[in-house]
Design an enzyme around this catalytic site. Structure first.
Site, short mmCIF file in Angstrom:
data_model
loop_
_atom_site.label_atom_id
_atom_site.label_comp_id
_atom_site.label_asym_id
_atom_site.label_seq_id
_atom_site.Cartn_x
_atom_site.Cartn_y
_atom_site.Cartn_z
N ASP A 199 0.83 -1.21 0.00
CA ASP A 199 0.00 0.00 0.00
C ASP A 199 0.87 1.27 0.00
OD1 ASP A 199 -2.54 1.05 -0.04
OD2 ASP A 199 -2.75 1.12 2.13
N HIS A 214 -9.95 4.81 -1.43
CA HIS A 214 -9.11 4.84 -0.22
C HIS A 214 -9.91 5.45 0.94
CE1 HIS A 214 -4.97 3.84 -1.67
NE2 HIS A 214 -5.66 3.85 -2.80
N GLY A 215 -9.46 5.20 2.17
CA GLY A 215 -10.08 5.85 3.32
C GLY A 215 -11.48 5.34 3.64
N THR A 225 -12.56 3.67 6.34
CA THR A 225 -12.97 3.73 7.75
C THR A 225 -13.87 4.92 8.05
OG1 THR A 225 -10.93 2.66 8.44
CG2 THR A 225 -12.10 3.93 10.13
ZN LIG Z 1 -4.85 4.86 1.00
#
Ligand SMILES: [Zn+2]
Length: 291
Positions: free
Chosen positions: A82, A215-216, A218
């Site tokens: 990542d 992405h992101g 959460t």
């Molecule tokens: Zn990321």
């Protein structure tokens, strides 16, 4: 069928409008928990490691554990590096046995981002069954060593995205659309759904060619997650959620069993919590039964 790159599984996900969970892990217990939960749900899986844990545990060690777990699992599993901004470490992990590599040159100017991404694609494709993720625009927040302030985060331009994908030969693509790493400061973060839709139409409008990454993950509300998946996000990254699960469970267990000295019980508690989080994500992303 167990050891696969990300592109293979994500083309199908893009076509059928579900997303595969890409879960960041930092140790063996988390990796086992993630694999076991995905097996129980018959879901394809992407295991991710950031650069720091990859270096701390060793890329070769991680790749060996991944292969051992994946070979006996009846689901397709990818091991993904990542957000790596170091081209040489991208190559090291590809050599070690990772099956997807993210070269993150998104902080560079457009031309340099293309150059580095293309270079890593050439290397990984030359080795064989390894796909590559690239990013355009920047995701705010902190992910491992990459820190981006909210006001510095630039969203991905759709026309540039098409050019980037064409010129680099990248296999999967992360457009910045307003999601952030870490914990969202507000319950309703400002996401640019129209931008994702436009990028998705430009790149995958005729047929799935280059799967898109969100992405992101959460902290996003379930309706938001589902909308992002419907609009073309087929790899969904979840990291902070699992870090919280690990740290909180460890703290809670030890606090309430202060006289016990049995590491296996701490590990079992962590594993159970992580598995429950993975069930939650897999159900929401719609990838249960898709292995
Ligand atoms: Zn990321």
């Amino acid at each position: 069928m167990s050891i696969v790159n990300a592109k293979e599984m994500l083309l199908r996900a893009t076509d059928e409008k579900y997303a595969v969970g890409a879960f960041n892990i930092t140790n063996l217990i988390q990796m086992e928990a993630v694999v076991e939960a995905a097996v129980n749900k018959k879901a394809p899986l992407i295991i991710q490691t950031s650069v720091t844990p990859s270096k701390f545990l060793g890329a070769k060690v991680l790749a060996c554990i991944y292969r051992t777990l994946a070979e006996s699992a009846p689901i397709p599993i990818c091991l993904h590096l990542d957000h790596c901004s170091d081209v040489e470490f991208c190559k090291e992990c590809a050599d070690a046995g990772y099956t997807n590599i993210m070269i993150d040159a998104s902080k560079e100017i457009f031309k340099e981002n293309i150059r580095q991404t293309k270079h890593v694609c050439g290397y990984c494709h030359g080795i064989g069954n390894i796909s590559v993720e690239g990013e355009l625009g920047t995701v705010s927040g902190v992910e491992d060593q990459v820190k981006v302030a909210e006001d510095e985060a630039a969203l991905c331009d759709p026309e540039q995205a098409l050019k980037f994908v064409d010129e680099t030969g990248v296999d999967i693509f992360a457009p910045a659309i307003g999601t952030a790493h870490g914990v969202y400061k507000t319950k309703n973060p400002k996401l640019d759904f129209d931008r994702l839709k436009r990028i998705s139409e430009l790149i995958n409008g005729d047929e799935p060619k280059v799967p898109l990454v969100i992405h992101g993950g959460t902290g996003l509300q379930p309706d938001v997650v589902k909308r992002l998946v419907f609009l073309g996000g087929s790899k969904f990254n979840v990291s902070t959620d699992l870090k919280y699960a690990l740290i909180d469970t460890t703290y809670d267990y030890i606090s309430s069993h202060r006289d016990e000295y049995n590491p296996g019980k701490v590990d079992a508690a962590i594993k159970a919590t992580i598995m429950n989080r993975i069930y939650y994500w897999i159900d929401m992303l719609g990838c249960a039964g898709k292995a």
